[in-house]
Design a protein around this motif. Structure first.
Motif, PDB file in Angstrom:
ATOM      1  N   ARG A  95       0.820  -1.209   0.000  1.00 37.47           N
ATOM      2  CA  ARG A  95       0.000   0.000   0.000  1.00 37.47           C
ATOM      3  C   ARG A  95       0.858   1.266   0.000  1.00 37.47           C
ATOM      4  NH1 ARG A  95      -5.305  -1.419   1.693  1.00 37.47           N
ATOM      5  NH2 ARG A  95      -5.455  -3.596   2.400  1.00 37.47           N
ATOM      6  N   ALA A  98      -0.556   4.284  -2.048  1.00 39.23           N
ATOM      7  CA  ALA A  98      -1.739   4.893  -1.425  1.00 39.23           C
ATOM      8  C   ALA A  98      -1.347   5.706  -0.196  1.00 39.23           C
ATOM      9  CB  ALA A  98      -2.745   3.800  -1.038  1.00 39.23           C
ATOM     10  N   THR A 272      -5.166   3.635   4.556  1.00 44.86           N
ATOM     11  CA  THR A 272      -5.798   2.636   3.678  1.00 44.86           C
ATOM     12  C   THR A 272      -7.304   2.826   3.576  1.00 44.86           C
ATOM     13  OG1 THR A 272      -6.087   1.101   5.539  1.00 44.86           O
ATOM     14  CG2 THR A 272      -4.009   0.973   4.300  1.00 44.86           C
TER      15      THR A 272
END
Length: 607
Positions: A95, A98, A272
């Motif tokens: 991730r 992001a 997230t």
């Protein structure tokens, strides 16, 4: 009384012993941590074992069932936590983009993007100065593959140490629960000092209180973690069991634990979060969940389970958390709350450990009278007034005079006679006490308008026996007497005995009150009483030994001759005067006083 070298030796010994104890707790933490955990579990499981025994199980079966439940529950939760931590470590790098995007968005909201915002450019410039980009250098990395034995030692060493400490903790818990009465009797033998009955009641009460509190705390914190885990799962936050477990553990840390525990899930959700709510809906919902649940536990659940407060000082809890975290690391931080509670309860029930109550309790370290005098001795009249006004609000203005201000005057004179307080400081204490007392008396509300000319009053003469502190005390009594019933005059503290006799002959009082505050003062008071009784045999003579308290020994009333009463409080003197008032106003009393005054005027004229 201990000399200076004895006090220095005691202080040095205490310092050395304290240093040794802290060093042993630090270096032997691998031993003390399992023992402390075992004691904690024994206190928590004792009510559970007792309940199982009342349902028909034997002691051994009940202990094994309770400890076995804890063991299996710990291993089950531990396995889930290890699995989620492993998954988090594997998936979090995926991730990365992001997370970078969310951080850049947050930065642009706070400081701008750096192109159109002068503040953003300033932040970028400062960042480039503090952390300049490193110069390009060729680096040669030489990797040496660790041996198989090194890898085994790196992984199995900590695991074996943790498994050994956990096994030792559970085994010790089993034997503590099985031999609970024997351990209690040994503790009574060590602490009893010949008072077996008192110590037994104290130890039983302390152990029951600790067990009840720790079990209630465990239930509340576990329920808190479960609700957090369920709430995060409903919000779609991954690894909700891990965040709930962290919230449960951190809630043992006083005051700041919950807020530290919410940081990981909030940050993870921020990094997230799904797109609903502009990407900020889920983090905001997580924050609201923590805040709402913490407020509900603090204001509804905890007061019902174990009261509003355990009597712990906020500063003591935070210092204790830092102390145990330094000694034993994270486990010490988590155990700091239960350890502090155990020490406080021990101090309240075992006299030789009462210093823990002073160090850890939230009760005032000084009695109001001592605190009031201590502030006046430091020439801090404002804080002294706060102490007196607070006590007056808690009780009443009249009681505050008897329990705070008058005793403080006695303490000041005692220290002055011992050479610990200068005469100038004594004068300041007396004047400041007079001003504060006037402020306290004003809390009673509007005073009467004044004496009623149609109503007959009883004359009272107040006379200090020796010094200005007694003069202030006599003034306070005068201020608390009803001017509609009493005509009060006050003699000076430098009045000689012969001058006092002349004052009485001139004023012709029905009652004379001599203020003779402890310590000392009885010899001069007896002399004044003898002179007054000889000259005025029918005048009521009262003595005020105000401000002594229960810790000051006083002679019996029958050892003070020529008096009609001795009182140890202003309230007692007012009560005695109230009882005398109708007698002195009766026709027989007035005729008797008139004959006495007439006889005295004749004697004075003849002189």
């Amino acid at each position: 009384m201990a000399s200076d070298w004895q006090r220095a030796l005691i202080a040095l010994s205490a310092t050395v012993v304290g240093t040794v104890v802290v060093a042993v707790l630090y270096w032997a933490r691998s031993i003390f941590v399992p023992i402390t955990m075992a004691v904690f579990l024994a206190f928590v499981l004792a009510p559970v074992v007792g309940r199982l025994q009342r349902r028909g199980l034997g002691r051994t079966a009940a202990v094994i069932a309770a400890v076995g439940l804890v063991v299996f529950g710990s291993f089950g939760i531990g396995a889930v936590i290890v699995q989620q931590v492993s998954q988090l470590a594997d998936t979090l790098p995926d991730r990365r983009e992001a997370i970078k995007e969310k951080v850049a968005t947050a930065k642009s909201w706070i400081v701008g993007d750096g192109s159109g915002s002068r503040f953003g450019q300033l932040v970028d410039d400062i960042n480039s100065v503090i952390a300049p980009p490193p110069a390009k250098q060729e680096r040669v990395v030489v990797e040496s593959a660790p041996s198989f034995g090194g890898r085994v030692d790196n992984y199995l060493g900590p695991a074996a140490e943790f498994a050994g400490q956990a096994a030792f903790t559970f085994i010790l818990t089993v034997y503590m629960l099985l031999r609970r009465e024997d351990l209690r009797n040994r503790l009574i033998r060590l602490l009893g000092a010949g008072k077996v009955t008192t110590t037994t009641k104290a130890v039983d009460d302390a152990s029951q209180r600790i067990s009840k509190y720790l079990l209630s705390q465990l239930m509340v914190n576990s329920a808190f973690g479960v609700v957090i885990a369920l709430g995060l799962f409903a919000l779609g936050v991954p690894y909700s069991v891990l965040w709930g477990f962290i919230a449960t553990l951190m809630r043992y840390v006083p005051y700041i634990g919950t807020w530290v525990g919410l940081i990981p899930p909030v940050l993870f959700s921020f990094a997230t979060a799904p797109p609903w709510g502009g990407g900020w809906g889920q983090p905001a919902a997580v924050l609201v969940l923590f805040l709402g649940l913490e407020a509900f536990c603090n204001n509804v659940v905890e007061p019902r389970l174990y009261g509003q407060s355990m009597g712990l000082s906020e500063v003591a809890q935070l210092v204790s958390a830092a102390f145990w975290a330094f000694l034993w690391g994270p486990i010490g931080l988590i155990l700091s709350g239960p350890l502090t509670v155990c020490l406080l309860v021990l101090g309240r029930h075992v006299s030789r450990f009462d210093f823990f109550v002073v160090l850890l309790g939230d009760e005032p370290a000084l009695e109001p009278r001592v605190a009031f005098y201590q502030r006046l001795a430091a020439r801090d009249q404002d804080e002294a007034a706060e102490v007196a006004v607070e006590e007056a609000g808690r009780t009443s203005p009249e009681e505050a005079l008897d329990t705070v201000i008058i005793p403080a005057l006695g303490l000041a004179r005692r220290d002055c006679e011992a050479g610990d307080l200068e005469a100038a400081d004594l004068k300041f204490v007396a004047n400041a006490a007079r001003e504060v007392a006037t402020e306290v008396i004003d809390l009673r509300g509007p005073s009467p308008v004044g004496p009623d000319p149609t109503r007959e009053r009883v004359r009272v003469l107040l006379s200090p026996a020796r010094d200005e502190t007694e003069h202030v005390a006599a003034e306070l009594l005068a201020l608390t007497l009803d001017p509609a019933r009493w005509e009060v005059k006050l003699a000076g503290d430098e009045t000689l005995a012969s001058e006092l006799v002349d004052r009485v002959a001139e004023f012709r009082p029905a009652v004379i009150v001599i203020a003779a505050m402890p310590p000392g003062g009885l010899s001069h008071a007896r002399y004044l009483l003898a002179r007054l009784r000889q000259r005025f045999p029918h005048v009521k003579l009262l003595v005020g030994r105000w401000g002594g308290g229960d810790d000051v020994p006083e002679p019996r009333e029958d050892t003070i001759k020529n008096t009609d009463g001795v009182d140890r409080t202003l309230a007692g003197t007012r009560k005695r005067l109230a009882e005398l008032h109708p007698i002195l106003l009766a026709p027989e009393g007035k005729a008797f006083a008139e004959r006495t005054n007439k006889k005295e005027r004749v004697g004075t004229g003849g002189a």
